[in-house]
Design a protein around this motif. Structure first.
Motif, PDB file in Angstrom:
ATOM      1  N   ALA A  68       6.597  -9.216  17.730  1.00 58.96           N
ATOM      2  CA  ALA A  68       6.701  -7.816  17.307  1.00 58.96           C
ATOM      3  C   ALA A  68       6.851  -7.724  15.793  1.00 58.96           C
ATOM      4  O   ALA A  68       6.236  -6.866  15.152  1.00 58.96           O
ATOM      5  CB  ALA A  68       7.878  -7.136  18.001  1.00 58.96           C
ATOM      6  N   THR A  69       7.636  -8.611  15.209  1.00 61.27           N
ATOM      7  CA  THR A  69       7.802  -8.632  13.758  1.00 61.27           C
ATOM      8  C   THR A  69       6.488  -8.948  13.066  1.00 61.27           C
ATOM      9  O   THR A  69       6.131  -8.325  12.062  1.00 61.27           O
ATOM     10  CB  THR A  69       8.868  -9.676  13.358  1.00 61.27           C
ATOM     11  N   ILE A  70       5.746  -9.912  13.617  1.00 58.41           N
ATOM     12  CA  ILE A  70       4.445 -10.268  13.050  1.00 58.41           C
ATOM     13  C   ILE A  70       3.488  -9.094  13.143  1.00 58.41           C
ATOM     14  O   ILE A  70       2.759  -8.784  12.192  1.00 58.41           O
ATOM     15  CB  ILE A  70       3.876 -11.516  13.758  1.00 58.41           C
ATOM     16  N   GLY A  71       3.480  -8.407  14.278  1.00 62.56           N
ATOM     17  CA  GLY A  71       2.609  -7.247  14.451  1.00 62.56           C
ATOM     18  C   GLY A  71       2.920  -6.131  13.473  1.00 62.56           C
ATOM     19  O   GLY A  71       2.016  -5.554  12.854  1.00 62.56           O
ATOM     20  N   VAL A  72       4.196  -5.831  13.319  1.00 64.80           N
ATOM     21  CA  VAL A  72       4.600  -4.786  12.370  1.00 64.80           C
ATOM     22  C   VAL A  72       4.245  -5.197  10.942  1.00 64.80           C
ATOM     23  O   VAL A  72       3.787  -4.374  10.139  1.00 64.80           O
ATOM     24  CB  VAL A  72       6.110  -4.478  12.506  1.00 64.80           C
ATOM     25  N   ALA A  73       4.418  -6.476  10.619  1.00 69.96           N
ATOM     26  CA  ALA A  73       4.061  -6.961   9.283  1.00 69.96           C
ATOM     27  C   ALA A  73       2.563  -6.812   9.034  1.00 69.96           C
ATOM     28  O   ALA A  73       2.139  -6.452   7.927  1.00 69.96           O
ATOM     29  CB  ALA A  73       4.489  -8.420   9.120  1.00 69.96           C
ATOM     30  N   MET A  74       1.751  -7.049  10.054  1.00 68.55           N
ATOM     31  CA  MET A  74       0.303  -6.891   9.892  1.00 68.55           C
ATOM     32  C   MET A  74      -0.079  -5.431   9.683  1.00 68.55           C
ATOM     33  O   MET A  74      -0.974  -5.125   8.891  1.00 68.55           O
ATOM     34  CB  MET A  74      -0.428  -7.481  11.091  1.00 68.55           C
ATOM     35  N   VAL A  75       0.588  -4.531  10.385  1.00 74.72           N
ATOM     36  CA  VAL A  75       0.325  -3.096  10.171  1.00 74.72           C
ATOM     37  C   VAL A  75       0.714  -2.708   8.746  1.00 74.72           C
ATOM     38  O   VAL A  75      -0.038  -2.008   8.054  1.00 74.72           O
ATOM     39  CB  VAL A  75       1.083  -2.236  11.213  1.00 74.72           C
ATOM     40  N   ALA A  76       1.860  -3.180   8.285  1.00 73.00           N
ATOM     41  CA  ALA A  76       2.299  -2.882   6.922  1.00 73.00           C
ATOM     42  C   ALA A  76       1.336  -3.484   5.895  1.00 73.00           C
ATOM     43  O   ALA A  76       0.994  -2.831   4.902  1.00 73.00           O
ATOM     44  CB  ALA A  76       3.720  -3.419   6.695  1.00 73.00           C
ATOM     45  N   LEU A  77       0.872  -4.707   6.132  1.00 71.57           N
ATOM     46  CA  LEU A  77      -0.085  -5.343   5.232  1.00 71.57           C
ATOM     47  C   LEU A  77      -1.379  -4.532   5.168  1.00 71.57           C
ATOM     48  O   LEU A  77      -1.939  -4.337   4.089  1.00 71.57           O
ATOM     49  CB  LEU A  77      -0.375  -6.777   5.684  1.00 71.57           C
ATOM     50  N   GLY A  78      -1.833  -4.047   6.304  1.00 72.05           N
ATOM     51  CA  GLY A  78      -3.034  -3.223   6.321  1.00 72.05           C
ATOM     52  C   GLY A  78      -2.866  -1.945   5.510  1.00 72.05           C
ATOM     53  O   GLY A  78      -3.766  -1.540   4.769  1.00 72.05           O
ATOM     54  N   ALA A  79      -1.702  -1.322   5.622  1.00 68.70           N
ATOM     55  CA  ALA A  79      -1.441  -0.107   4.847  1.00 68.70           C
ATOM     56  C   ALA A  79      -1.380  -0.403   3.350  1.00 68.70           C
ATOM     57  O   ALA A  79      -1.914   0.361   2.536  1.00 68.70           O
ATOM     58  CB  ALA A  79      -0.129   0.530   5.317  1.00 68.70           C
ATOM     59  N   ILE A  80      -0.773  -1.514   2.989  1.00 67.53           N
ATOM     60  CA  ILE A  80      -0.692  -1.898   1.574  1.00 67.53           C
ATOM     61  C   ILE A  80      -2.083  -2.182   1.017  1.00 67.53           C
ATOM     62  O   ILE A  80      -2.418  -1.765  -0.091  1.00 67.53           O
ATOM     63  CB  ILE A  80       0.250  -3.112   1.394  1.00 67.53           C
ATOM     64  N   ILE A  81      -2.909  -2.861   1.807  1.00 74.02           N
ATOM     65  CA  ILE A  81      -4.274  -3.154   1.364  1.00 74.02           C
ATOM     66  C   ILE A  81      -5.056  -1.862   1.160  1.00 74.02           C
ATOM     67  O   ILE A  81      -5.809  -1.726   0.186  1.00 74.02           O
ATOM     68  CB  ILE A  81      -4.988  -4.085   2.355  1.00 74.02           C
ATOM     69  N   ALA A  82      -4.888  -0.893   2.051  1.00 69.43           N
ATOM     70  CA  ALA A  82      -5.583   0.387   1.894  1.00 69.43           C
ATOM     71  C   ALA A  82      -5.159   1.077   0.597  1.00 69.43           C
ATOM     72  O   ALA A  82      -6.002   1.596  -0.152  1.00 69.43           O
ATOM     73  CB  ALA A  82      -5.304   1.289   3.092  1.00 69.43           C
ATOM     74  N   LEU A  83      -3.874   1.066   0.310  1.00 67.69           N
ATOM     75  CA  LEU A  83      -3.379   1.689  -0.920  1.00 67.69           C
ATOM     76  C   LEU A  83      -3.911   0.962  -2.159  1.00 67.69           C
ATOM     77  O   LEU A  83      -4.402   1.597  -3.098  1.00 67.69           O
ATOM     78  CB  LEU A  83      -1.847   1.701  -0.938  1.00 67.69           C
ATOM     79  N   LEU A  84      -3.833  -0.363  -2.164  1.00 71.71           N
ATOM     80  CA  LEU A  84      -4.330  -1.138  -3.306  1.00 71.71           C
ATOM     81  C   LEU A  84      -5.839  -0.965  -3.485  1.00 71.71           C
ATOM     82  O   LEU A  84      -6.331  -0.890  -4.614  1.00 71.71           O
ATOM     83  CB  LEU A  84      -3.986  -2.621  -3.137  1.00 71.71           C
ATOM     84  N   ALA A  85      -6.569  -0.873  -2.376  1.00 66.25           N
ATOM     85  CA  ALA A  85      -8.017  -0.670  -2.453  1.00 66.25           C
ATOM     86  C   ALA A  85      -8.331   0.676  -3.088  1.00 66.25           C
ATOM     87  O   ALA A  85      -9.248   0.788  -3.912  1.00 66.25           O
ATOM     88  CB  ALA A  85      -8.637  -0.764  -1.067  1.00 66.25           C
ATOM     89  N   PHE A  86      -7.576   1.698  -2.737  1.00 66.73           N
ATOM     90  CA  PHE A  86      -7.806   3.013  -3.323  1.00 66.73           C
ATOM     91  C   PHE A  86      -7.501   3.013  -4.819  1.00 66.73           C
ATOM     92  O   PHE A  86      -8.271   3.554  -5.620  1.00 66.73           O
ATOM     93  CB  PHE A  86      -6.964   4.079  -2.613  1.00 66.73           C
ATOM     94  N   LEU A  87      -6.400   2.385  -5.197  1.00 69.45           N
ATOM     95  CA  LEU A  87      -6.063   2.308  -6.614  1.00 69.45           C
ATOM     96  C   LEU A  87      -7.130   1.536  -7.386  1.00 69.45           C
ATOM     97  O   LEU A  87      -7.520   1.931  -8.486  1.00 69.45           O
ATOM     98  CB  LEU A  87      -4.684   1.664  -6.803  1.00 69.45           C
ATOM     99  N   ARG A  88      -7.621   0.457  -6.794  1.00 73.35           N
ATOM    100  CA  ARG A  88      -8.684  -0.327  -7.435  1.00 73.35           C
ATOM    101  C   ARG A  88      -9.968   0.494  -7.533  1.00 73.35           C
ATOM    102  O   ARG A  88     -10.673   0.452  -8.534  1.00 73.35           O
ATOM    103  CB  ARG A  88      -8.903  -1.619  -6.644  1.00 73.35           C
ATOM    104  N   TYR A  89     -10.287   1.247  -6.495  1.00 72.43           N
ATOM    105  CA  TYR A  89     -11.469   2.112  -6.503  1.00 72.43           C
ATOM    106  C   TYR A  89     -11.392   3.115  -7.658  1.00 72.43           C
ATOM    107  O   TYR A  89     -12.364   3.302  -8.393  1.00 72.43           O
ATOM    108  CB  TYR A  89     -11.586   2.844  -5.168  1.00 72.43           C
ATOM    109  N   LEU A  90     -10.230   3.748  -7.815  1.00 70.11           N
ATOM    110  CA  LEU A  90     -10.059   4.712  -8.907  1.00 70.11           C
ATOM    111  C   LEU A  90     -10.197   4.044 -10.269  1.00 70.11           C
ATOM    112  O   LEU A  90     -10.809   4.596 -11.190  1.00 70.11           O
ATOM    113  CB  LEU A  90      -8.702   5.414  -8.804  1.00 70.11           C
TER     114      LEU A  90
END
Length: 130
Positions: A68-90
């Motif tokens: 469960a901890t690994i799963g939650v960490a993967m969801v959080a990692l995915g959200a962080i990647i989306a945010l970083l991708a948007f900042l990089r896009y801008l």
């Protein structure tokens, strides 16, 4: 002749912006995949717990699961990647508009290192179960 040169410059610029958008969308697909996989891991853990409770007399559960901890960490990692991708896009969008684009690979390096470290930790976690 002058109009053709201006048209070619605009065409190249449009192509650059479209390439930037495609790259951003690829990063978004990667983040969605990580979040989806993390969600499945967490839900699978809940499913296993429910099955275990229903069949408690027949199944003996050993140890504590960190899935469960690994799963939650993967969801959080995915959200962080989306945010970083948007900042990089801008950032790239600004550079393209100013004609001052300089390639930087920090997001690729960060994601690669994170996944490699995560994979190593998962292998270490899974080895005793063989």
């Amino acid at each position: 002749m002058k109009e053709e040169i201006e048209s070619a410059k605009k065409g190249g610029k449009v192509a650059d912006h479209l390439a930037n958008e495609r790259t951003f969308l690829a990063w978004i697909r990667t983040s969605i995949a990580l979040m989806g996989f993390g969600f499945v891991i967490v839900k699978f853990v809940i499913f296993i717990r429910q099955i275990t409770n229903a069949l408690r007399n027949d199944i003996v559960v050993h140890g504590k699961s960190n899935s469960a901890t690994i799963g939650v960490a993967m969801v959080a990692l995915g959200a962080i990647i989306a945010l970083l991708a948007f900042l990089r896009y801008l950032q790239i969008e600004k550079q393209l508009n100013k004609d001052t684009y300089y390639p930087m690979h920090w997001l690729s390096i960060l994601v690669t290192l994170t996944i490699v470290i995560g994979s190593i930790l998962l292998v270490i976690y899974l080895l005793p179960n063989l």
